[in-house]
Design a protein around this motif. Structure first.
Motif, mmCIF file in Angstrom:
data_model
loop_
_atom_site.group_PDB
_atom_site.id
_atom_site.type_symbol
_atom_site.label_atom_id
_atom_site.label_comp_id
_atom_site.label_asym_id
_atom_site.label_seq_id
_atom_site.Cartn_x
_atom_site.Cartn_y
_atom_site.Cartn_z
ATOM 1 N N GLY A 1 -7.870 6.199 0.794
ATOM 2 C CA GLY A 1 -8.289 5.244 1.803
ATOM 3 C C GLY A 1 -7.450 5.399 3.051
ATOM 4 O O GLY A 1 -6.715 6.383 3.219
ATOM 5 N N VAL B 1 -2.860 1.104 8.365
ATOM 6 C CA VAL B 1 -3.189 -0.300 8.114
ATOM 7 C C VAL B 1 -2.217 -1.206 8.870
ATOM 8 O O VAL B 1 -2.617 -2.211 9.467
ATOM 9 C CB VAL B 1 -3.171 -0.609 6.602
ATOM 10 N N ARG C 1 -10.569 -1.128 4.784
ATOM 11 C CA ARG C 1 -10.729 -0.955 3.341
ATOM 12 C C ARG C 1 -12.187 -1.233 2.992
ATOM 13 O O ARG C 1 -12.937 -1.811 3.792
ATOM 14 C CB ARG C 1 -9.784 -1.880 2.579
ATOM 15 N N CYS D 1 -14.858 1.157 5.636
ATOM 16 C CA CYS D 1 -14.180 0.129 6.418
ATOM 17 C C CYS D 1 -15.253 -0.775 7.026
ATOM 18 O O CYS D 1 -16.447 -0.482 6.946
ATOM 19 C CB CYS D 1 -13.346 0.734 7.557
ATOM 20 N N LEU E 1 0.833 -1.203 0.000
ATOM 21 C CA LEU E 1 0.000 0.000 0.000
ATOM 22 C C LEU E 1 0.867 1.253 0.000
ATOM 23 O O LEU E 1 0.591 2.221 -0.713
ATOM 24 C CB LEU E 1 -0.921 0.000 1.220
#
Length: 386
Positions: free
Chosen positions: A107, A113, A271, A252, A96
């Motif tokens: 995002g 994350v 996500r 999410c 990512l």
């Protein structure tokens, strides 16, 4: 598949399967570049352009180099806003970050994350916030009875095994052990702007064994289901707390176990979740995601809530044996209005691979489950006869 740009804003959607995101983005007025592993017929239909980011070989997964090459190519589009990462990047959060250098990631940021998917940090934060979750430890339990082994970088439940399973754990996948707990697996879809959250819908997850070694595989979901008022308020407060604690952005989902009047948190998927298909088109899903990420805007609670009424279920149909789809079989699947993620003629599927998905409606969760089972059986029968 490619075509010239229309002059509209372009959105790149990427994941193991990008179908629902591609359809949602196209419905919202974006030109779509879809990057995924399967290249299903309906994915390509929704996208101006599609490219494979799948690994070579039998194991399904996202290839980093193909992903980065596709993102760099998309960055040449003068109308491109950025890219949205869907399922499949849980096991490669570093990708990512590298992808965000090639094209802006719309995002939850890669560093967030990593925090959310780190079991020690995530469950430590839940403890610090006083939020309930099943007991977790990082050394093999003794005795192992009543414990599960999970992988923080796994997806779809494929990684969940009994604690004493002889299959060796992969340290790179960040294994941990979680005590089995009672309750129905549920998921809350929400939209976040880094500070607060808006609940968009609650679904009951369909989780069943697949084969001898995968007892908790995600098959699909049914929703929207209603929670008792007190639980709904508690969940809303919890999501605001978690969004602020971690800095979550965009669409999410929060997975949890519901046991009577009690719930226990399992994980956050930072996500977009395909469970959005259960809640209809009352919200422009991808525009809401982009707006929350780039402008910090959230819909009102009244706008966000799905309309009460019919329940919808969506379930993945997995191949039971190795199959290469004939033209007649592909046509039979495409002719069904309850079938999605449509494989192309000639596509190969190993045992356990996703074949397609089916949907069904009803007034009760049990009724929807029954109809999904009937449709799975009918679909398999139709394939056997073509």
């Amino acid at each position: 598949m490619s075509a010239a740009s229309t002059g509209r804003a372009t959105l790149v959607v990427a994941g193991l399967s990008a179908r629902w995101m591609a359809e949602a983005a196209a419905r919202d007025g974006y030109d779509v570049i879809a990057l995924d592993v399967f290249g299903d017929v309906d994915t390509r239909r929704a996208a101006r352009q599609w490219a494979s980011i799948g690994r070579d070989g039998a194991q399904l997964g996202i290839d980093p180099q193909r992903t980065l090459a596709a993102l760099r190519a998309a960055a040449a589009d003068p109308q491109v806003l950025g890219w949205v990462a869907g399922s499949g990047f849980e096991g490669q959060p570093e990708l990512l970050g590298r992808g965000a250098q090639a094209l802006p990631l719309i995002g939850t940021p890669a560093e967030t994350v990593l925090r959310v998917r780190d079991p020690a940090g995530f469950f430590g934060m839940l403890d610090w916030l006083g939020l309930p979750h099943p007991e977790v430890q990082f050394d093999a339990p003794d005795p192992p009875s009543g414990w599960l082994r999970k992988e923080a970088r796994g997806t779809g439940g494929w990684h969940i095994r009994p604690a004493d399973d002889p299959h060796p754990a992969d340290p790179e996948q960040q294994p941990y052990y979680q005590r089995e707990a009672p309750g129905t697996p549920m998921s809350a879809l929400f939209l976040a702007n880094g500070r607060e959250a808006r609940v968009l819908g609650i679904s009951e997850l369909i989780v069943r064994p697949l084969g001898a070694h995968h007892p908790h595989v995600y098959r699909g979901a049914i929703g929207p289901v209603a929670l008792p008022a007190a639980l709904a308020v508690g969940l809303d407060t919890t999501l605001h707390t978690l969004v602020a604690a971690f800095g979550l952005r965009g669409l999410c989902s929060l997975d949890f176990l519901l046991d009577g009047d009690h719930w226990s948190l399992l994980e956050i998927n930072p996500r977009p979740s395909a469970s959005a298909v259960l809640y209809g088109d009352h919200l422009a899903w991808m525009r809401a995601h982009v707006g929350a990420c780039l402008q910090g805007t959230l819909p009102s609670a009244e706008t966000a809530a799905p309309a009460p009424g019919t329940l919808r279920g969506s379930e993945i149909v997995f191949a039971r044996r190795a199959v290469q789809l004939t033209a007649a079989q592909a046509e039979a699947l495409a002719s069904r209005d309850d079938c999605h993620d449509l494989p192309a003629a000639g596509s190969r599927h190993a045992p356990g691979d996703p074949l397609c998905s089916v949907d069904a409606q009803g007034t009760r969760v049990a009724e929807v489950r029954e109809r999904l089972a009937e449709k799975r059986a009918a679909l398999r029968a139709s394939l056997a006869q073509t």
